[in-house]
Design a protein around this motif. Structure first.
Motif, PDB file in Angstrom:
ATOM      1  N   GLY A 118     -27.025 -43.816  11.765  1.00  0.00           N
ATOM      2  CA  GLY A 118     -26.385 -42.981  10.752  1.00  0.00           C
ATOM      3  C   GLY A 118     -25.763 -41.710  11.299  1.00  0.00           C
ATOM      4  O   GLY A 118     -25.418 -40.810  10.528  1.00  0.00           O
ATOM      5  N   LEU A 119     -25.601 -41.615  12.612  1.00  0.00           N
ATOM      6  CA  LEU A 119     -25.062 -40.393  13.194  1.00  0.00           C
ATOM      7  C   LEU A 119     -23.587 -40.201  12.860  1.00  0.00           C
ATOM      8  O   LEU A 119     -23.149 -39.074  12.573  1.00  0.00           O
ATOM      9  N   ALA A 120     -22.810 -41.270  12.888  1.00  0.00           N
ATOM     10  CA  ALA A 120     -21.392 -41.166  12.528  1.00  0.00           C
ATOM     11  C   ALA A 120     -21.266 -40.682  11.082  1.00  0.00           C
ATOM     12  O   ALA A 120     -20.415 -39.837  10.778  1.00  0.00           O
ATOM     13  N   ALA A 121     -22.107 -41.184  10.205  1.00  0.00           N
ATOM     14  CA  ALA A 121     -22.079 -40.759   8.805  1.00  0.00           C
ATOM     15  C   ALA A 121     -22.409 -39.272   8.691  1.00  0.00           C
ATOM     16  O   ALA A 121     -21.795 -38.554   7.892  1.00  0.00           O
ATOM     17  N   GLN A 122     -23.348 -38.786   9.479  1.00  0.00           N
ATOM     18  CA  GLN A 122     -23.684 -37.355   9.459  1.00  0.00           C
ATOM     19  C   GLN A 122     -22.481 -36.517   9.881  1.00  0.00           C
ATOM     20  O   GLN A 122     -22.208 -35.466   9.286  1.00  0.00           O
ATOM     21  N   LEU A 123     -21.778 -36.979  10.911  1.00  0.00           N
ATOM     22  CA  LEU A 123     -20.599 -36.254  11.386  1.00  0.00           C
ATOM     23  C   LEU A 123     -19.509 -36.214  10.315  1.00  0.00           C
ATOM     24  O   LEU A 123     -18.917 -35.164  10.047  1.00  0.00           O
ATOM     25  N   VAL A 124     -19.246 -37.364   9.702  1.00  0.00           N
ATOM     26  CA  VAL A 124     -18.200 -37.438   8.684  1.00  0.00           C
ATOM     27  C   VAL A 124     -18.579 -36.582   7.476  1.00  0.00           C
ATOM     28  O   VAL A 124     -17.745 -35.847   6.942  1.00  0.00           O
ATOM     29  N   GLU A 125     -19.818 -36.644   7.066  1.00  0.00           N
ATOM     30  CA  GLU A 125     -20.280 -35.825   5.937  1.00  0.00           C
ATOM     31  C   GLU A 125     -20.065 -34.339   6.230  1.00  0.00           C
ATOM     32  O   GLU A 125     -19.580 -33.588   5.381  1.00  0.00           O
ATOM     33  N   ALA A 126     -20.415 -33.915   7.436  1.00  0.00           N
ATOM     34  CA  ALA A 126     -20.224 -32.510   7.815  1.00  0.00           C
ATOM     35  C   ALA A 126     -18.743 -32.149   7.795  1.00  0.00           C
ATOM     36  O   ALA A 126     -18.361 -31.071   7.313  1.00  0.00           O
ATOM     37  N   GLY A 127     -17.903 -33.047   8.311  1.00  0.00           N
ATOM     38  CA  GLY A 127     -16.469 -32.796   8.310  1.00  0.00           C
ATOM     39  C   GLY A 127     -15.893 -32.708   6.910  1.00  0.00           C
ATOM     40  O   GLY A 127     -15.064 -31.839   6.618  1.00  0.00           O
ATOM     41  N   LEU A 128     -16.347 -33.577   6.030  1.00  0.00           N
ATOM     42  CA  LEU A 128     -15.856 -33.567   4.653  1.00  0.00           C
ATOM     43  C   LEU A 128     -16.320 -32.321   3.905  1.00  0.00           C
ATOM     44  O   LEU A 128     -15.557 -31.734   3.135  1.00  0.00           O
ATOM     45  N   GLN A 129     -17.557 -31.916   4.127  1.00  0.00           N
ATOM     46  CA  GLN A 129     -18.055 -30.695   3.483  1.00  0.00           C
ATOM     47  C   GLN A 129     -17.245 -29.490   3.941  1.00  0.00           C
ATOM     48  O   GLN A 129     -16.874 -28.633   3.131  1.00  0.00           O
ATOM     49  N   TRP A 130     -16.949 -29.425   5.238  1.00  0.00           N
ATOM     50  CA  TRP A 130     -16.149 -28.329   5.777  1.00  0.00           C
ATOM     51  C   TRP A 130     -14.748 -28.347   5.164  1.00  0.00           C
ATOM     52  O   TRP A 130     -14.241 -27.301   4.757  1.00  0.00           O
ATOM     53  N   ALA A 131     -14.118 -29.540   5.099  1.00  0.00           N
ATOM     54  CA  ALA A 131     -12.778 -29.661   4.525  1.00  0.00           C
ATOM     55  C   ALA A 131     -12.781 -29.175   3.074  1.00  0.00           C
ATOM     56  O   ALA A 131     -11.894 -28.426   2.657  1.00  0.00           O
ATOM     57  N   ARG A 132     -13.796 -29.593   2.314  1.00  0.00           N
ATOM     58  CA  ARG A 132     -13.913 -29.155   0.919  1.00  0.00           C
ATOM     59  C   ARG A 132     -14.045 -27.639   0.838  1.00  0.00           C
ATOM     60  O   ARG A 132     -13.355 -26.978   0.071  1.00  0.00           O
ATOM     61  N   ASP A 133     -14.915 -27.073   1.653  1.00  0.00           N
ATOM     62  CA  ASP A 133     -15.151 -25.629   1.625  1.00  0.00           C
ATOM     63  C   ASP A 133     -13.907 -24.835   2.025  1.00  0.00           C
ATOM     64  O   ASP A 133     -13.703 -23.718   1.549  1.00  0.00           O
ATOM     65  N   GLU A 134     -13.083 -25.417   2.893  1.00  0.00           N
ATOM     66  CA  GLU A 134     -11.862 -24.749   3.363  1.00  0.00           C
ATOM     67  C   GLU A 134     -10.659 -25.042   2.472  1.00  0.00           C
ATOM     68  O   GLU A 134      -9.569 -24.515   2.721  1.00  0.00           O
ATOM     69  N   GLY A 135     -10.831 -25.895   1.463  1.00  0.00           N
ATOM     70  CA  GLY A 135      -9.737 -26.227   0.571  1.00  0.00           C
ATOM     71  C   GLY A 135      -8.689 -27.129   1.215  1.00  0.00           C
ATOM     72  O   GLY A 135      -7.517 -27.096   0.833  1.00  0.00           O
ATOM     73  N   LEU A 136      -9.112 -27.949   2.180  1.00  0.00           N
ATOM     74  CA  LEU A 136      -8.199 -28.834   2.897  1.00  0.00           C
ATOM     75  C   LEU A 136      -8.200 -30.233   2.293  1.00  0.00           C
ATOM     76  O   LEU A 136      -9.230 -30.717   1.824  1.00  0.00           O
ATOM     77  N   LYS A 137      -7.055 -30.897   2.344  1.00  0.00           N
ATOM     78  CA  LYS A 137      -6.959 -32.312   2.006  1.00  0.00           C
ATOM     79  C   LYS A 137      -7.246 -33.109   3.275  1.00  0.00           C
ATOM     80  O   LYS A 137      -6.969 -32.660   4.393  1.00  0.00           O
ATOM     81  N   VAL A 138      -7.791 -34.306   3.120  1.00  0.00           N
ATOM     82  CA  VAL A 138      -8.225 -35.129   4.243  1.00  0.00           C
ATOM     83  C   VAL A 138      -7.270 -36.296   4.463  1.00  0.00           C
ATOM     84  O   VAL A 138      -6.905 -36.998   3.517  1.00  0.00           O
TER      85      VAL A 138
END
Length: 88
Positions: A46-66
């Motif tokens: 589940g390490l890849a999922a942890q990385l993606v989750e962290a990236g998505l949370q950061w994108a959301r917090d920064e107001g970025l589209k993915v």
């Protein structure tokens, strides 16, 4: 393990050997997730999922589209519709 954001390298990492990464590039108000890599010895944990989750949370917090340019990120988003609102 907790993913670390390395904005100077445009990536999220986990301390495996070699390092597990989620690479990205910023493109205006969008973040392009281009590659997720986890060493074979660590796959299936589940390490890849942890990385993606962290990236998505950061994108959301920064107001970025993915932009999910990486096939793993695409698959993750299909399995987790709660993140669909971030997709460019």
């Amino acid at each position: 393990m907790t993913p670390q954001h390395e904005p100077e390298h445009q990536r999220f990492t986990l301390p495996t050997t070699p390092v597990s990464v989620l690479d990205y590039q910023l493109d205006g108000g969008r973040v392009v997730f281009g590659h997720t890599g986890v060493p074979s010895a660590y796959q299936g944990r589940g390490l890849a999922a942890q990385l993606v989750e962290a990236g998505l949370q950061w994108a959301r917090d920064e107001g970025l589209k993915v932009v999910p340019a990486c096939s793993y990120v695409q698959t993750y988003l299909q399995r987790h519709p709660e993140w669909q609102h971030l997709v460019a």
